[in-house]
Design a protein around this motif. Structure first.
Motif, PDB file in Angstrom:
ATOM      1  N   MET A   1       1.115  -1.319  -0.020  1.00 49.43           N
ATOM      2  CA  MET A   1       0.075  -0.009  -0.089  1.00 49.43           C
ATOM      3  C   MET A   1       0.908   1.155   0.025  1.00 49.43           C
ATOM      4  O   MET A   1       1.809   1.263   0.917  1.00 49.43           O
ATOM      5  N   LYS A   2       0.731   2.146  -1.154  1.00 42.84           N
ATOM      6  CA  LYS A   2       1.532   3.321  -1.175  1.00 42.84           C
ATOM      7  C   LYS A   2       0.995   4.507  -0.222  1.00 42.84           C
ATOM      8  O   LYS A   2      -0.281   4.502   0.061  1.00 42.84           O
ATOM      9  N   THR A   3       1.943   5.283   0.387  1.00 44.65           N
ATOM     10  CA  THR A   3       1.498   6.234   1.292  1.00 44.65           C
ATOM     11  C   THR A   3       1.571   7.618   0.471  1.00 44.65           C
ATOM     12  O   THR A   3       2.624   7.635  -0.068  1.00 44.65           O
ATOM     13  N   ILE A   4       0.644   8.583   0.618  1.00 42.15           N
ATOM     14  CA  ILE A   4       0.637   9.593  -0.125  1.00 42.15           C
ATOM     15  C   ILE A   4       0.238  10.847   0.823  1.00 42.15           C
ATOM     16  O   ILE A   4      -0.441  10.599   1.948  1.00 42.15           O
ATOM     17  N   THR A   5       0.570  12.109   0.603  1.00 45.08           N
ATOM     18  CA  THR A   5       0.171  13.378   1.521  1.00 45.08           C
ATOM     19  C   THR A   5      -0.956  13.761   1.114  1.00 45.08           C
ATOM     20  O   THR A   5      -1.517  13.405   0.017  1.00 45.08           O
ATOM     21  N   HIS A   6      -1.570  14.336   2.063  1.00 47.15           N
ATOM     22  CA  HIS A   6      -3.166  15.066   1.894  1.00 47.15           C
ATOM     23  C   HIS A   6      -2.989  15.890   0.735  1.00 47.15           C
ATOM     24  O   HIS A   6      -3.832  15.908  -0.152  1.00 47.15           O
ATOM     25  N   ARG A   7      -1.989  16.539   0.707  1.00 43.64           N
ATOM     26  CA  ARG A   7      -1.833  17.648  -0.504  1.00 43.64           C
ATOM     27  C   ARG A   7      -1.567  17.170  -1.938  1.00 43.64           C
ATOM     28  O   ARG A   7      -2.294  17.372  -2.968  1.00 43.64           O
ATOM     29  N   GLU A   8      -0.708  15.807  -1.756  1.00 42.36           N
ATOM     30  CA  GLU A   8      -0.663  14.941  -3.153  1.00 42.36           C
ATOM     31  C   GLU A   8      -1.995  14.362  -3.642  1.00 42.36           C
ATOM     32  O   GLU A   8      -2.229  14.537  -4.804  1.00 42.36           O
ATOM     33  N   MET A   9      -2.656  13.970  -2.649  1.00 45.76           N
ATOM     34  CA  MET A   9      -4.179  13.456  -2.861  1.00 45.76           C
ATOM     35  C   MET A   9      -5.135  14.659  -3.655  1.00 45.76           C
ATOM     36  O   MET A   9      -5.769  14.444  -4.493  1.00 45.76           O
ATOM     37  N   ARG A  10      -4.848  15.788  -2.898  1.00 52.63           N
ATOM     38  CA  ARG A  10      -5.844  16.818  -3.433  1.00 52.63           C
ATOM     39  C   ARG A  10      -5.322  17.245  -4.772  1.00 52.63           C
ATOM     40  O   ARG A  10      -6.317  17.649  -5.666  1.00 52.63           O
ATOM     41  N   ASN A  11      -3.952  17.530  -4.904  1.00 59.48           N
ATOM     42  CA  ASN A  11      -3.532  17.872  -6.145  1.00 59.48           C
ATOM     43  C   ASN A  11      -3.512  17.109  -7.263  1.00 59.48           C
ATOM     44  O   ASN A  11      -3.732  17.374  -8.595  1.00 59.48           O
ATOM     45  N   ASN A  12      -3.669  15.699  -7.138  1.00 63.20           N
ATOM     46  CA  ASN A  12      -3.771  14.836  -8.149  1.00 63.20           C
ATOM     47  C   ASN A  12      -5.149  13.599  -8.051  1.00 63.20           C
ATOM     48  O   ASN A  12      -4.739  12.616  -7.984  1.00 63.20           O
ATOM     49  N   SER A  13      -6.112  14.298  -7.637  1.00 66.87           N
ATOM     50  CA  SER A  13      -7.050  13.411  -7.210  1.00 66.87           C
ATOM     51  C   SER A  13      -7.787  12.638  -8.303  1.00 66.87           C
ATOM     52  O   SER A  13      -8.130  11.195  -7.856  1.00 66.87           O
ATOM     53  N   ALA A  14      -7.667  13.317  -9.504  1.00 70.87           N
ATOM     54  CA  ALA A  14      -8.278  12.318 -10.548  1.00 70.87           C
ATOM     55  C   ALA A  14      -7.318  11.034 -11.125  1.00 70.87           C
ATOM     56  O   ALA A  14      -7.681   9.941 -10.953  1.00 70.87           O
ATOM     57  N   ASP A  15      -6.006  11.291 -10.820  1.00 68.72           N
ATOM     58  CA  ASP A  15      -5.077  10.106 -11.047  1.00 68.72           C
ATOM     59  C   ASP A  15      -5.349   9.132 -10.021  1.00 68.72           C
ATOM     60  O   ASP A  15      -5.108   8.061 -10.132  1.00 68.72           O
ATOM     61  N   VAL A  16      -5.136   9.649  -8.604  1.00 67.91           N
ATOM     62  CA  VAL A  16      -5.296   8.772  -7.556  1.00 67.91           C
ATOM     63  C   VAL A  16      -6.696   7.885  -7.463  1.00 67.91           C
ATOM     64  O   VAL A  16      -6.784   6.870  -7.471  1.00 67.91           O
ATOM     65  N   LEU A  17      -7.633   8.588  -7.805  1.00 69.41           N
ATOM     66  CA  LEU A  17      -9.089   7.921  -8.042  1.00 69.41           C
ATOM     67  C   LEU A  17      -9.048   6.917  -9.202  1.00 69.41           C
ATOM     68  O   LEU A  17      -9.697   5.709  -9.021  1.00 69.41           O
ATOM     69  N   ARG A  18      -8.320   7.057 -10.340  1.00 73.18           N
ATOM     70  CA  ARG A  18      -8.272   6.139 -11.209  1.00 73.18           C
ATOM     71  C   ARG A  18      -7.469   4.990 -10.962  1.00 73.18           C
ATOM     72  O   ARG A  18      -7.861   4.084 -11.076  1.00 73.18           O
TER      73      ARG A  18
ATOM     74  N   GLY B   1       2.170  14.348   8.639  1.00 70.55           N
ATOM     75  CA  GLY B   1       3.097  13.219   8.682  1.00 70.55           C
ATOM     76  C   GLY B   1       2.682  11.841   9.419  1.00 70.55           C
ATOM     77  O   GLY B   1       3.184  11.034   9.596  1.00 70.55           O
ATOM     78  N   ARG B   2       1.354  11.807   9.815  1.00 65.59           N
ATOM     79  CA  ARG B   2       0.773  10.776  10.490  1.00 65.59           C
ATOM     80  C   ARG B   2      -0.638  10.048   9.577  1.00 65.59           C
ATOM     81  O   ARG B   2      -1.221  10.949   8.771  1.00 65.59           O
ATOM     82  N   VAL B   3      -0.617   9.046   9.411  1.00 66.26           N
ATOM     83  CA  VAL B   3      -1.692   8.323   8.585  1.00 66.26           C
ATOM     84  C   VAL B   3      -3.017   8.650   9.210  1.00 66.26           C
ATOM     85  O   VAL B   3      -3.225   8.442  10.485  1.00 66.26           O
ATOM     86  N   THR B   4      -3.810   9.038   8.394  1.00 70.41           N
ATOM     87  CA  THR B   4      -5.186   9.474   8.553  1.00 70.41           C
ATOM     88  C   THR B   4      -6.364   8.895   8.008  1.00 70.41           C
ATOM     89  O   THR B   4      -7.515   8.927   8.608  1.00 70.41           O
ATOM     90  N   ALA B   5      -6.176   8.318   7.027  1.00 68.92           N
ATOM     91  CA  ALA B   5      -7.040   7.654   6.197  1.00 68.92           C
ATOM     92  C   ALA B   5      -6.541   6.449   5.239  1.00 68.92           C
ATOM     93  O   ALA B   5      -5.262   6.556   5.077  1.00 68.92           O
ATOM     94  N   VAL B   6      -7.302   5.878   4.883  1.00 70.79           N
ATOM     95  CA  VAL B   6      -6.965   4.586   3.885  1.00 70.79           C
ATOM     96  C   VAL B   6      -7.930   4.677   2.847  1.00 70.79           C
ATOM     97  O   VAL B   6      -8.989   4.803   3.013  1.00 70.79           O
TER      98      VAL B   6
END
Length: 88
Positions: free
Chosen positions: A1-18, A32-37
């Motif tokens: 399972m890959k770890t990404i930051t909130h900012r990376e998820m927000r900025n690349n949401s289309a790619d992440v969801l794909r 720096g803390r895991v908050t969601a999966v």
């Protein structure tokens, strides 16, 4: 399972969801803390079987079973079983 930051998820949401739709899962970190999966939704087994032509969808809704009424027969179930087993 890959770890990404909130900012990376927000900025690349289309790619992440794909990628999630393709089956990949992510841990989302915030400060720096895991908050969601984020992971793909589990599909019901019946839907997968129907898609693979290993099952067929119901022709009528489950609620239609409530409309079934028993028939009156001149012989009881016990008598039918006894007759089929050779007891007279």
């Amino acid at each position: 399972m890959k770890t990404i930051t909130h900012r990376e998820m927000r900025n690349n949401s289309a790619d992440v969801l794909r990628r999630v739709a393709a089956g990949e899962s992510f841990q989302i970190t915030n400060n720096g803390r895991v908050t969601a999966v984020l992971s793909p939704v589990e599909r019901p087994l019946l839907d997968e079987l129907i898609e693979r032509n290993q099952a067929r969808p119901a022709l009528k809704p489950l609620s239609s079973l409530c409309k079934i009424t028993p028939k009156d027969y001149p012989i009881s179930s016990r008598e039918l079983l006894d007759e089929s087993r050779g007891r007279w």
